[in-house]
Design an enzyme around this catalytic site. Structure first.
Site, PDB file in Angstrom:
ATOM      1  N   HIS A 210      92.385   1.915  -3.609  1.00 54.17           N
ATOM      2  CA  HIS A 210      92.621   2.461  -4.947  1.00 54.17           C
ATOM      3  C   HIS A 210      91.426   3.332  -5.347  1.00 54.17           C
ATOM      4  O   HIS A 210      90.279   2.952  -5.145  1.00 54.17           O
ATOM      5  CB  HIS A 210      92.789   1.290  -5.922  1.00 54.17           C
ATOM      6  CG  HIS A 210      92.934   1.708  -7.339  1.00 54.17           C
ATOM      7  ND1 HIS A 210      93.809   2.698  -7.727  1.00 54.17           N
ATOM      8  CD2 HIS A 210      92.308   1.292  -8.475  1.00 54.17           C
ATOM      9  CE1 HIS A 210      93.711   2.855  -9.034  1.00 54.17           C
ATOM     10  NE2 HIS A 210      92.802   2.019  -9.508  1.00 54.17           N
TER      11      HIS A 210
ATOM     12  N   CYS B 172      97.484  -0.371 -12.124  1.00 57.32           N
ATOM     13  CA  CYS B 172      97.064   0.365 -10.916  1.00 57.32           C
ATOM     14  C   CYS B 172      97.718  -0.170  -9.648  1.00 57.32           C
ATOM     15  O   CYS B 172      97.866   0.550  -8.668  1.00 57.32           O
ATOM     16  CB  CYS B 172      95.551   0.295 -10.753  1.00 57.32           C
ATOM     17  SG  CYS B 172      94.675   0.960 -12.160  1.00 57.32           S
TER      18      CYS B 172
ATOM     19  N   ASN C  20      90.848   8.363 -11.642  1.00 56.56           N
ATOM     20  CA  ASN C  20      91.711   7.194 -11.465  1.00 56.56           C
ATOM     21  C   ASN C  20      93.095   7.516 -12.038  1.00 56.56           C
ATOM     22  O   ASN C  20      93.243   7.679 -13.247  1.00 56.56           O
ATOM     23  CB  ASN C  20      91.073   6.003 -12.190  1.00 56.56           C
ATOM     24  CG  ASN C  20      91.855   4.719 -12.056  1.00 56.56           C
ATOM     25  OD1 ASN C  20      92.990   4.715 -11.572  1.00 56.56           O
ATOM     26  ND2 ASN C  20      91.265   3.632 -12.489  1.00 56.56           N
TER      27      ASN C  20
HETATM   28  O1  UT7 Z   1      91.749   1.065 -12.056  1.00 58.92           O
HETATM   29  C1  UT7 Z   1      91.520  -0.232 -12.500  1.00 58.92           C
HETATM   30  C2  UT7 Z   1      90.202  -0.662 -12.199  1.00 58.92           C
HETATM   31  N1  UT7 Z   1      89.204   0.071 -12.941  1.00 58.92           N
HETATM   32  C3  UT7 Z   1      88.034   0.126 -12.402  1.00 58.92           C
HETATM   33  O2  UT7 Z   1      87.899  -0.338 -11.300  1.00 58.92           O
HETATM   34  C4  UT7 Z   1      86.850   0.664 -13.181  1.00 58.92           C
HETATM   35  C5  UT7 Z   1      85.701  -0.286 -13.016  1.00 58.92           C
HETATM   36  N2  UT7 Z   1      84.492   0.069 -13.708  1.00 58.92           N
HETATM   37  C6  UT7 Z   1      83.744   1.173 -13.416  1.00 58.92           C
HETATM   38  O3  UT7 Z   1      84.119   1.995 -12.601  1.00 58.92           O
HETATM   39  C7  UT7 Z   1      82.404   1.300 -14.066  1.00 58.92           C
HETATM   40  O4  UT7 Z   1      82.054   0.094 -14.700  1.00 58.92           O
HETATM   41  C8  UT7 Z   1      82.296   2.465 -15.095  1.00 58.92           C
HETATM   42  C9  UT7 Z   1      82.321   3.793 -14.393  1.00 58.92           C
HETATM   43  C10 UT7 Z   1      83.423   2.365 -16.105  1.00 58.92           C
HETATM   44  C11 UT7 Z   1      80.959   2.382 -15.852  1.00 58.92           C
HETATM   45  O5  UT7 Z   1      79.893   2.390 -14.909  1.00 58.92           O
HETATM   46  P1  UT7 Z   1      78.730   1.293 -15.015  1.00 58.92           P
HETATM   47  O6  UT7 Z   1      77.762   1.609 -13.977  1.00 58.92           O
HETATM   48  O7  UT7 Z   1      79.389  -0.054 -14.983  1.00 58.92           O
HETATM   49  O8  UT7 Z   1      78.102   1.616 -16.413  1.00 58.92           O
HETATM   50  P2  UT7 Z   1      77.936   0.670 -17.678  1.00 58.92           P
HETATM   51  O9  UT7 Z   1      79.234   0.501 -18.391  1.00 58.92           O
HETATM   52  O10 UT7 Z   1      77.194  -0.551 -17.273  1.00 58.92           O
HETATM   53  O11 UT7 Z   1      76.988   1.573 -18.560  1.00 58.92           O
HETATM   54  C12 UT7 Z   1      75.666   1.915 -18.148  1.00 58.92           C
HETATM   55  C13 UT7 Z   1      75.056   2.842 -19.185  1.00 58.92           C
HETATM   56  C14 UT7 Z   1      75.244   2.339 -20.609  1.00 58.92           C
HETATM   57  O12 UT7 Z   1      74.073   2.690 -21.339  1.00 58.92           O
HETATM   58  P3  UT7 Z   1      72.940   1.609 -21.629  1.00 58.92           P
HETATM   59  O13 UT7 Z   1      73.630   0.502 -22.375  1.00 58.92           O
HETATM   60  O14 UT7 Z   1      72.449   1.177 -20.293  1.00 58.92           O
HETATM   61  O15 UT7 Z   1      71.961   2.378 -22.443  1.00 58.92           O
HETATM   62  C15 UT7 Z   1      76.404   3.120 -21.117  1.00 58.92           C
HETATM   63  O16 UT7 Z   1      76.385   3.277 -22.511  1.00 58.92           O
HETATM   64  O17 UT7 Z   1      75.721   4.105 -19.134  1.00 58.92           O
HETATM   65  C16 UT7 Z   1      76.199   4.446 -20.420  1.00 58.92           C
HETATM   66  N3  UT7 Z   1      77.436   5.198 -20.268  1.00 58.92           N
HETATM   67  C17 UT7 Z   1      77.465   6.532 -20.119  1.00 58.92           C
HETATM   68  N4  UT7 Z   1      76.495   7.463 -20.080  1.00 58.92           N
HETATM   69  C18 UT7 Z   1      76.872   8.733 -19.906  1.00 58.92           C
HETATM   70  C19 UT7 Z   1      78.708   4.723 -20.218  1.00 58.92           C
HETATM   71  N5  UT7 Z   1      79.555   5.734 -20.044  1.00 58.92           N
HETATM   72  C20 UT7 Z   1      78.830   6.858 -19.981  1.00 58.92           C
HETATM   73  C21 UT7 Z   1      79.146   8.218 -19.821  1.00 58.92           C
HETATM   74  N6  UT7 Z   1      78.151   9.111 -19.782  1.00 58.92           N
HETATM   75  N7  UT7 Z   1      80.418   8.633 -19.665  1.00 58.92           N
END
Ligand code: UT7
Length: 332
Positions: A259, A119, A289
């Site tokens: 970004h 990125c 992204n």
């Molecule tokens: O470009 C390079 C840099 N990249 C980034 O900066 C990305 C950085 N990370 C993020 O933007 C976020 O971490 C994500 C958008 C990828 C994920 O968001 P989060 O708030 O960190 O969610 P999480 O991974 O902690 O997941 C929370 C919950 C989980 O369920 P449980 O374990 O709490 O029951 C996931 O399984 O949300 C669930 N989950 C989803 N639910 C519905 C994960 N993805 C999805 C989805 N739809 N697409």
């Protein structure tokens, strides 16, 4: 690595961007993985992303963005000294995608090469171009950030499938006219954290795709929560560092272009560096992204929307796989 230019030698003289016409909405994704429009919007800020049709290659996107950036700067392709393409999704293993761009736009006198910094690639390219233009002989450089991330996305993995999009953004970098200029750049990496955001297939580790039994290795894999934390911290550090080193006050900054990975990261960074959201450019809702293409697409849109005008100072800040991160301050 930091570079501060008390007397800037180079400036961004033209910008251009291109995103494909096919749009993948959150509603489309609801039919592909177990997710919801509401979850995607509230957790990421993304509503839709642009995706290429089969048969389109990365250098096709580059060509469209490049021709606009060259036209605006009034630079003919034959007068380019260099083309730098920042991408992790080039047309082929080799030659460099930049060589295909060179051919497609007829930049017969340029050196053309690719840069791999995920990125952060566009900010790396900006820093390198600025340094190359310190040689009196070099006058015009085209830098492009571009990705076809849809080609390396696991469309069955809801953790990543909702995040990414395709596109290209380009800038023509010329000698400074004495007013406009690249005031400072900062780029940095930390290879110790590479496993948190990676794609393992496609290199020498797995030369034969048939050796890959674990499907996950064939696509982008990311520890989202961990990457989120590092992204906020490093982008805040990078923004503060370049503001301080260039000798600016926050009030000098007309627009922050971060970004575009996640609206929550953008808001957290803006809050921590005390820049109000009215001065932050956001288009993650439209494109998701797009990795190396993210900042140059946003920069081009911000300029075309009149959010950056002559002599305005713009701060750009980025974070990505590697880990890599960086920032730049540019006067337009
Ligand atoms: O470009 C390079 C840099 N990249 C980034 O900066 C990305 C950085 N990370 C993020 O933007 C976020 O971490 C994500 C958008 C990828 C994920 O968001 P989060 O708030 O960190 O969610 P999480 O991974 O902690 O997941 C929370 C919950 C989980 O369920 P449980 O374990 O709490 O029951 C996931 O399984 O949300 C669930 N989950 C989803 N639910 C519905 C994960 N993805 C999805 C989805 N739809 N697409």
């Amino acid at each position: 690595m930091i570079e501060v230019n008390l007397n800037p030698v180079s400036m961004i003289a033209g910008t251009g961007s291109y995103t494909p016409g096919k749009i993948l909405t959150n509603a489309d994704l609801e039919k592909m993985v177990d997710t919801s429009d509401e979850w995607i919007r509230t957790r990421t800020g993304i509503r839709e992303r642009a995706i290429v049709e089969n048969g389109t290659v990365t250098s096709d996107l580059c060509k469209e963005a490049a021709l606009k950036a060259l036209e605006e700067a009034k630079v003919l392709p034959k007068n380019l000294d260099a083309i730098i393409v920042a991408t992790i999704t080039g047309d082929v293993r080799f030659p460099a995608t930049a060589c295909y761009v060179q051919e497609k736009i007829g930049a017969v006198n340029a050196v053309a090469f690719d840069l791999s910094a995920a990125c952060s690639g566009f900010i790396y390219a900006l820093a390198i171009a600025d340094n190359m233009l310190k040689a009196p002989e070099n006058k015009n450089i085209l830098i492009i950030g571009t990705e076809i991330l849809s080609s390396i996305t696991n469309w069955k993995d809801r953790n990543t499938a909702i995040l990414f999009g395709d596109g290209a953004g380009a800038c023509t970098i010329k000698k400074s006219d004495g007013k406009s200029g690249i005031l400072g750049t900062y780029i940095q990496s930390d290879g110790r954290l590479s496993k948190l955001l990676t794609m393992q297939a496609g290199g020498t580790k797995y030369p034969d795709p048939k050796d890959i039994t674990d499907e996950k290795l064939k696509y982008i894999s990311m520890e989202g929560r961990e990457v989120f934390k590092h992204a906020v911290k490093k982008m805040v550090d990078a923004a503060k560092l370049i503001i301080r080193e260039v000798g600016l006050k926050n009030s000098d900054i007309k627009l922050l272009i971060p970004h575009q990975a996640n609206i929550r990261i953008i808001e957290a960074v803006a809050k921590k560096i005390k820049i109000p959201m009215e001065k932050v450019f956001v288009n993650v809702d439209k494109y998701g992204n797009t990795s190396a293409a993210s900042i140059p697409i946003a920069l081009d849109e911000a300029r075309k929307e009149g959010k950056i005008n002559k002599e305005d100072i713009c701060l750009m800040v980025v974070f990505g796989g590697g880990f890599t991160w960086g920032s730049a301050v540019v006067r337009f």
